[in-house]
Design an enzyme around this catalytic site. Structure first.
Site, short mmCIF file in Angstrom:
data_model
loop_
_atom_site.label_atom_id
_atom_site.label_comp_id
_atom_site.label_asym_id
_atom_site.label_seq_id
_atom_site.Cartn_x
_atom_site.Cartn_y
_atom_site.Cartn_z
N GLY A 141 3.01 -1.36 4.31
CA GLY A 141 2.99 0.06 3.99
C GLY A 141 4.33 0.56 3.51
N GLY A 142 5.09 1.18 4.40
CA GLY A 142 6.34 1.82 4.01
C GLY A 142 7.31 0.94 3.26
N SER A 195 4.14 -2.37 10.35
CA SER A 195 5.61 -2.43 10.45
C SER A 195 6.16 -3.80 10.05
CB SER A 195 6.06 -2.06 11.87
OG SER A 195 5.72 -0.71 12.17
N GLU A 237 -6.01 4.52 8.66
CA GLU A 237 -5.75 5.93 8.41
C GLU A 237 -6.99 6.63 7.87
OE1 GLU A 237 -1.05 4.98 7.68
OE2 GLU A 237 -2.36 5.36 5.96
N GLY A 285 3.75 2.07 10.76
CA GLY A 285 4.79 3.06 10.53
C GLY A 285 5.62 3.43 11.73
N ASN A 290 0.87 -1.18 0.00
CA ASN A 290 0.00 0.00 0.00
C ASN A 290 0.90 1.23 0.00
OD1 ASN A 290 -1.96 1.96 0.37
ND2 ASN A 290 -2.30 1.48 2.53
N TRP A 291 0.95 1.91 -1.13
CA TRP A 291 1.84 3.07 -1.26
C TRP A 291 1.32 4.30 -0.52
CZ3 TRP A 291 4.33 3.71 -6.79
CH2 TRP A 291 5.25 2.67 -6.98
N LYS A 292 0.04 4.31 -0.19
CA LYS A 292 -0.57 5.48 0.49
C LYS A 292 -0.37 6.73 -0.38
CE LYS A 292 0.18 3.11 4.82
NZ LYS A 292 0.56 3.18 6.25
N GLU A 330 -4.67 -4.78 11.35
CA GLU A 330 -3.58 -3.82 11.45
C GLU A 330 -3.74 -2.99 12.72
OE1 GLU A 330 -3.72 -1.06 8.16
OE2 GLU A 330 -5.68 -0.37 8.80
N HIS A 371 -9.24 1.22 5.90
CA HIS A 371 -7.88 1.35 6.44
C HIS A 371 -7.89 2.26 7.66
CE1 HIS A 371 -3.60 2.35 6.71
NE2 HIS A 371 -3.38 1.27 5.98
#
Length: 248
Positions: free
Chosen positions: A229-230, A208, A95, A169, A10-12, A163, A93
């Site tokens: 994610g990251g 993470s 976020e 993150g 997931n590049w966000k 999650e 999600h």
């Protein structure tokens, strides 16, 4: 029962057309690991060029609107992202829940819209740090699943992702025992809602995930893959997670 592992990125709100070069190595790693599934959710603006660049890789959207069309300025429908080349979408999600105030009912409506338009769905659930510290993690996850999962969900199109919000993150992850407990509870809740179909639904862990901890996390019972994610932003960090999943 045996479920194919899924490693989804997931590049966000990151990435550019130049960054799509990272997907070349990701697609190559996916082809070298035919026993697992690999997917990547990218910003709306990159769905079409990503799908064109790496047609062998499952490209998805990071969100969709619950309506198929209408006066919803700035929103994007499931049909639109499918036309652009998306095969799946993420909904619910953490976020989106935290930053945009989305509810589990919103996630339910978006999942239904995505399925109605022929997209696969990754639906997210997870507790905040305050909720975990208060001993409410299990109840929060169960309530989110109950309110978010469509009645007709099954493993052919639906995936659940746990999650913990406090792990996203931050470099922090729950213990293996904590992850195993929540995933077992999530599986049991799914069985209550959709019966035997729950056994075919993949439950991903997100928060993470890195190449260093992927093998340990993906070996946990009821962990059927990862939502990353990251570490999905570069092939150098994402490919090792794919390789760890392929070795299991």
């Amino acid at each position: 029962m045996a479920r194919r592992k899924l490693v989804a990125g997931n590049w966000k709100m990151n990435g550019s057309r130049a960054a799509l070069a990272e997907l070349d190595a990701v697609a190559a790693a996916a082809q070298a690991a035919p026993g697992i599934d690999v997917a990547m959710a990218v910003p709306f603006t990159l769905i079409a060029p990503a799908a064109e660049r790496v047609p062998s890789l499952s490209i998805g959207a990071e969100d969709v609107h619950e309506r198929d069309s209408g006066a919803h300025t700035g929103c994007v429908s499931a049909g639109m992202v499918k036309e652009a080349g998306a095969r799946f979408t993420i909904v619910g999600h953490s976020e989106r829940r935290a930053d945009q105030g989305e509810t589990s009912q919103d996630a339910w409506a978006k999942a239904a819209a995505a399925h109605r338009n022929g997209l696969q769905v990754i639906l997210c659930c997870g507790e905040t740090e305050a909720e975990r510290n208060a001993g409410r993690a299990e109840r929060v996850v169960q309530a989110q699943i109950e309110k978010s999962v469509p009645d007709n969900a099954d493993g052919s199109w639906f995936t659940l992702a746990y999650e913990p919000r406090w792990a996203i993150g931050t470099g922090q992850t729950p213990t293996v025992e904590e992850i195993a407990s929540i995933h077992a509870i999530a599986r049991a809740k799914l069985r209550m809602l959709i019966g035997d179909a729950a056994d075919e639904v993949r439950i991903l862990y997100g928060g993470s995930v890195t190449g260093d901890n992927a093998a340990t996390l993906l070996a946990v019972e009821n962990v059927d893959g990862a939502l990353v994610g990251g570490a999905s932003l570069t092939a150098a960090k994402f490919v090792p997670i794919i390789e760890a999943a392929a070795r299991l």
